[in-house]
Write a protein that holds these residues in place. Structure first.
Motif: not given
Length: 72
Positions: A23-28, A43-52
């Protein structure tokens, strides 16, 4: 912000989750506090890696441009 229709954005998110097997998102759903969606730690880790990655590619492109064409 990106001008992508809601339905298409969710479709792409689901495609990525399916390919990753995670999962990349959690919905409520609604309720007293209201519903919402947030990114998973993955998902946050992937975004950080992509930005780097993006920063490193841009730095390489800038330095290679200077090597080939000189200062802009």
């Amino acid at each position: 912000q990106m001008g992508v229709p809601y339905r298409i954005a969710w479709q792409k998110i689901h495609e990525m989750e399916e390919r990753l097997g995670d999962s990349l998102v959690e919905t409520q759903t609604g309720g007293k506090e209201g519903g919402g969606t947030k990114l998973t730690p993955l998902a946050e880790a992937y975004i950080k890696k992509f930005n780097q990655f993006n920063e490193e590619v841009l730095a390489f492109m800038r330095s290679r441009h200077v090597e080939l064409f000189g200062e802009p």
